[in-house]
Design a protein around this motif. Structure first.
Motif, PDB file in Angstrom:
ATOM      1  N   ASP A  34      -9.384   5.406 -33.226  1.00  0.00           N
ATOM      2  CA  ASP A  34     -10.609   5.871 -33.312  1.00  0.00           C
ATOM      3  C   ASP A  34     -11.279   6.669 -31.856  1.00  0.00           C
ATOM      4  OD1 ASP A  34     -14.019   4.509 -33.446  1.00  0.00           O
ATOM      5  OD2 ASP A  34     -13.191   6.197 -34.078  1.00  0.00           O
ATOM      6  N   SER A  35     -10.185   7.668 -31.584  1.00  0.00           N
ATOM      7  CA  SER A  35     -10.610   8.521 -30.154  1.00  0.00           C
ATOM      8  C   SER A  35     -11.884   8.982 -30.152  1.00  0.00           C
ATOM      9  CB  SER A  35      -9.672   9.382 -30.026  1.00  0.00           C
ATOM     10  OG  SER A  35      -9.605  10.560 -31.124  1.00  0.00           O
ATOM     11  N   GLN A  36     -12.542   9.195 -29.063  1.00  0.00           N
ATOM     12  CA  GLN A  36     -13.931   9.558 -28.794  1.00  0.00           C
ATOM     13  C   GLN A  36     -13.921  10.736 -27.886  1.00  0.00           C
ATOM     14  OE1 GLN A  36     -16.581   8.229 -30.411  1.00  0.00           O
ATOM     15  NE2 GLN A  36     -14.887   7.136 -31.594  1.00  0.00           N
ATOM     16  N   PRO A  37     -14.870  11.431 -27.660  1.00  0.00           N
ATOM     17  CA  PRO A  37     -14.824  12.695 -26.630  1.00  0.00           C
ATOM     18  C   PRO A  37     -14.742  12.034 -25.342  1.00  0.00           C
ATOM     19  CG  PRO A  37     -16.438  13.288 -28.229  1.00  0.00           C
ATOM     20  CD  PRO A  37     -16.075  11.688 -28.721  1.00  0.00           C
ATOM     21  N   GLY A  38     -15.383  10.911 -25.163  1.00  0.00           N
ATOM     22  CA  GLY A  38     -15.323  10.184 -23.628  1.00  0.00           C
ATOM     23  C   GLY A  38     -13.697  10.017 -23.270  1.00  0.00           C
ATOM     24  N   ASP A  39     -12.769   9.942 -24.182  1.00  0.00           N
ATOM     25  CA  ASP A  39     -11.385   9.677 -24.021  1.00  0.00           C
ATOM     26  C   ASP A  39     -10.820  11.058 -23.350  1.00  0.00           C
ATOM     27  OD1 ASP A  39     -11.280   7.555 -27.012  1.00  0.00           O
ATOM     28  OD2 ASP A  39     -11.570   6.915 -25.188  1.00  0.00           O
ATOM     29  N   SER A  40     -11.248  11.991 -23.521  1.00  0.00           N
ATOM     30  CA  SER A  40     -10.812  13.392 -22.946  1.00  0.00           C
ATOM     31  C   SER A  40     -10.430  13.019 -21.566  1.00  0.00           C
ATOM     32  CB  SER A  40     -11.915  14.549 -23.326  1.00  0.00           C
ATOM     33  OG  SER A  40     -11.940  14.461 -24.401  1.00  0.00           O
ATOM     34  N   ALA A  41      -9.167  13.353 -21.139  1.00  0.00           N
ATOM     35  CA  ALA A  41      -8.854  12.894 -19.705  1.00  0.00           C
ATOM     36  C   ALA A  41      -7.233  13.215 -19.801  1.00  0.00           C
ATOM     37  CB  ALA A  41      -9.014  11.524 -19.432  1.00  0.00           C
ATOM     38  N   THR A  42      -6.679  13.354 -18.764  1.00  0.00           N
ATOM     39  CA  THR A  42      -5.227  13.166 -18.500  1.00  0.00           C
ATOM     40  C   THR A  42      -4.442  11.920 -18.337  1.00  0.00           C
ATOM     41  OG1 THR A  42      -5.573  15.282 -17.312  1.00  0.00           O
ATOM     42  CG2 THR A  42      -3.106  14.237 -16.977  1.00  0.00           C
ATOM     43  N   TYR A  43      -3.561  11.670 -19.121  1.00  0.00           N
ATOM     44  CA  TYR A  43      -2.992  10.273 -19.277  1.00  0.00           C
ATOM     45  C   TYR A  43      -1.502  10.405 -18.662  1.00  0.00           C
ATOM     46  CZ  TYR A  43      -6.780   8.817 -22.266  1.00  0.00           C
ATOM     47  OH  TYR A  43      -8.101   8.764 -22.612  1.00  0.00           O
ATOM     48  N   PHE A  44      -1.241   9.528 -17.820  1.00  0.00           N
ATOM     49  CA  PHE A  44      -0.009   9.340 -17.127  1.00  0.00           C
ATOM     50  C   PHE A  44       0.793   8.010 -17.605  1.00  0.00           C
ATOM     51  CE2 PHE A  44       0.097  12.822 -14.419  1.00  0.00           C
ATOM     52  CZ  PHE A  44      -1.608  13.253 -14.196  1.00  0.00           C
ATOM     53  N   CYS A  45       2.176   8.126 -18.224  1.00  0.00           N
ATOM     54  CA  CYS A  45       2.911   7.168 -18.071  1.00  0.00           C
ATOM     55  C   CYS A  45       3.672   6.830 -16.782  1.00  0.00           C
ATOM     56  CB  CYS A  45       3.687   7.117 -19.374  1.00  0.00           C
ATOM     57  SG  CYS A  45       5.175   8.247 -19.387  1.00  0.00           S
ATOM     58  N   ALA A  46       4.210   5.627 -16.680  1.00  0.00           N
ATOM     59  CA  ALA A  46       4.836   5.444 -15.427  1.00  0.00           C
ATOM     60  C   ALA A  46       5.783   4.228 -15.549  1.00  0.00           C
ATOM     61  CB  ALA A  46       3.703   4.899 -14.414  1.00  0.00           C
ATOM     62  N   ALA A  47       6.816   4.219 -14.830  1.00  0.00           N
ATOM     63  CA  ALA A  47       7.817   2.963 -14.983  1.00  0.00           C
ATOM     64  C   ALA A  47       8.215   2.525 -13.477  1.00  0.00           C
ATOM     65  CB  ALA A  47       9.083   3.488 -15.755  1.00  0.00           C
ATOM     66  N   MET A  94       0.981  -1.125   0.028  1.00  0.00           N
ATOM     67  CA  MET A  94      -0.042  -0.115   0.147  1.00  0.00           C
ATOM     68  C   MET A  94       0.674   1.071   0.069  1.00  0.00           C
ATOM     69  SD  MET A  94      -3.054  -1.132   2.801  1.00  0.00           S
ATOM     70  CE  MET A  94      -4.144   0.013   2.263  1.00  0.00           C
ATOM     71  N   PHE A  95       0.442   2.345  -0.790  1.00  0.00           N
ATOM     72  CA  PHE A  95       1.297   3.743  -0.882  1.00  0.00           C
ATOM     73  C   PHE A  95       0.347   4.616  -0.719  1.00  0.00           C
ATOM     74  CE2 PHE A  95       4.527   1.222  -2.991  1.00  0.00           C
ATOM     75  CZ  PHE A  95       4.030   0.130  -3.641  1.00  0.00           C
ATOM     76  N   TRP A  96       0.907   5.937  -0.442  1.00  0.00           N
ATOM     77  CA  TRP A  96       0.336   7.202  -0.328  1.00  0.00           C
ATOM     78  C   TRP A  96       0.894   8.059  -1.241  1.00  0.00           C
ATOM     79  CZ3 TRP A  96      -4.180   7.894   1.889  1.00  0.00           C
ATOM     80  CH2 TRP A  96      -4.819   6.829   2.775  1.00  0.00           C
ATOM     81  N   TYR A  97       0.183   8.743  -1.876  1.00  0.00           N
ATOM     82  CA  TYR A  97       0.428   9.761  -3.017  1.00  0.00           C
ATOM     83  C   TYR A  97      -0.008  11.109  -2.879  1.00  0.00           C
ATOM     84  CZ  TYR A  97       2.597   6.153  -6.065  1.00  0.00           C
ATOM     85  OH  TYR A  97       3.461   5.041  -6.717  1.00  0.00           O
ATOM     86  N   ARG A  98       0.702  11.891  -3.275  1.00  0.00           N
ATOM     87  CA  ARG A  98      -0.008  13.430  -3.158  1.00  0.00           C
ATOM     88  C   ARG A  98      -0.051  13.864  -4.803  1.00  0.00           C
ATOM     89  NH1 ARG A  98       2.713  17.886   0.255  1.00  0.00           N
ATOM     90  NH2 ARG A  98       4.396  17.875  -1.278  1.00  0.00           N
ATOM     91  N   GLN A  99      -1.116  14.499  -4.951  1.00  0.00           N
ATOM     92  CA  GLN A  99      -1.241  15.141  -6.477  1.00  0.00           C
ATOM     93  C   GLN A  99      -1.672  16.811  -6.334  1.00  0.00           C
ATOM     94  OE1 GLN A  99      -3.980  13.288  -9.115  1.00  0.00           O
ATOM     95  NE2 GLN A  99      -2.646  13.788 -10.855  1.00  0.00           N
ATOM     96  N   GLN A 100      -0.842  17.781  -6.909  1.00  0.00           N
ATOM     97  CA  GLN A 100      -1.195  18.855  -6.674  1.00  0.00           C
ATOM     98  C   GLN A 100      -2.160  19.235  -7.870  1.00  0.00           C
ATOM     99  OE1 GLN A 100      -0.561  20.872  -4.210  1.00  0.00           O
ATOM    100  NE2 GLN A 100       1.655  20.286  -3.306  1.00  0.00           N
ATOM    101  N   PRO A 101      -2.932  20.040  -7.813  1.00  0.00           N
ATOM    102  CA  PRO A 101      -3.740  20.304  -8.929  1.00  0.00           C
ATOM    103  C   PRO A 101      -3.154  20.648 -10.305  1.00  0.00           C
ATOM    104  CG  PRO A 101      -4.734  21.579  -7.173  1.00  0.00           C
ATOM    105  CD  PRO A 101      -3.178  20.899  -6.628  1.00  0.00           C
ATOM    106  N   GLY A 102      -3.421  19.683 -11.287  1.00  0.00           N
ATOM    107  CA  GLY A 102      -2.821  19.971 -12.722  1.00  0.00           C
ATOM    108  C   GLY A 102      -1.438  19.221 -12.744  1.00  0.00           C
TER     109      GLY A 102
END
Lengths: 111, 113
Positions: free
Chosen positions: B79-92, A32-40
C-alpha cells in the motif's frame, strides 16, 4: 535508536583549506564510522573510528587526508584536509551497538 | 568490487501499488541484511533488517523476503504512499570484517498520487 548530531550541517570552503566535522551521539556506542556520499550515489566507508587508537581506513582513504579522532564513546571528529573540489560531498557519521544508525550528514562544497 | 547488487536503479509506482526492490550478494559470510530509507538532504534511516536464518520479516507496510540459497533478498512496500518516495539502500554485513556494511547502489522510488 541512537540520536546522532553533526556539526556543521553544511559548509562552503576554499580549495587548500581544512574542515573538521564533529559527531556527537546521545549514548555510548561500540563503534563509530565515517562515510562519504556523492550526490545521487551510494555510501562509501572512509574509516572506522577507534576509541583511544588510530582509525582504521578503507582502501583509497589515508590518515593524512582524513584524520579522525575518537576521544570517548560518544564523540568523533573527521577532518578533511587540503581540500579540493573533488572533496565536495556529503559526509556522514554512523554508529553501531547492534543496529547501525546514521547522522544527518554534513554537506561540503569546495570552491 | 561491488559485493551487493541492487535493482532497479529507479522505480515509479502509483499510490497503493507494491514496489519491490531486489538485492543480490555473493559473499556467503554476510550475516545481517538491513534496508535504509533516505530522503533528500537527510541521512539514511534504518528501515528494517533481517538475519539469514529467517525467510521473511514484516514491520508495518515493509517486508523483507530472504532467499539464502539464491543469495537474494528483497524489500516490498505494501500500500505504497507518496510519502514513501525516497531512495532505498540495501546493505549487508560481513562476519569477518566486524561491522563493515556493504551497500547496494540504491533505488530511487517515486510513488505518484
Amino acid at each position: 535508536s541512537a540520536v546522532i548530531s553533526q556539526k556543521p550541517s553544511r559548509d562552503i570552503c576554499q580549495r587548500g583549506t581544512s574542515l573538521t566535522i564533529q559527531c556527537q551521539v546521545d549514548s555510548q556506542v561500540t563503534m563509530m564510522f565515517w562515510y562519504r556520499q556523492q550526490p545521487g550515489q551510494s555510501l562509501t566507508l572512509i574509516a572506522t573510528a577507534n576509541q583511544g587508537s588510530e582509525a582504521t581506513y578503507e582502501s583509497g582513504f589515508v590518515i593524512d587526508k582524513f584524520p579522525i579522532s575518537r576521544p570517548n564513546l560518544t564523540f568523533s571528529t573527521l577532518t578533511v584536509s587540503n581540500m579540493s573540489p573533488e572533496d565536495s560531498s556529503i559526509y556522514l557519521c554512523s554508529v553501531r551497538n547492534y543496529e547501525q544508525y546514521f547522522g544527518p550528514g554534513t554537506r561540503l562544497t569546495v570552491t | 568490487q561491488q559485493q551487493v547488487k541492487q535493482s532497479p536503479q529507479s522505480l515509479i509506482v502509483q499510490k497503493g501499488g507494491i514496489p519491490i526492490i531486489n538485492c543480490a550478494y555473493e559473499n556467503t559470510a554476510f550475516d545481517y541484511f538491513p534496508w535504509y530509507q533516505q530522503f533528500p538532504g537527510k541521512g539514511p534511516a534504518l528501515l528494517i533488517a533481517i538475519r539469514p536464518d529467517v525467510s521473511e520479516k514484516k514491520e508495518g507496510r515493509f517486508t523483507i523476503s530472504f532467499n539464502k540459497s539464491a543469495k537474494q533478498f528483497s524489500l516490498h512496500i505494501m500500500d505504497s504512499q507518496p510519502g514513501d518516495s525516497a531512495t532505498y539502500f540495501c546493505a549487508a554485513r560481513e562476519i569477518t570484517s566486524g561491522s563493515r556494511l556493504t551497500f547496494g547502489e540504491g533505488t530511487q522510488l517515486t510513488v505518484n498520487p
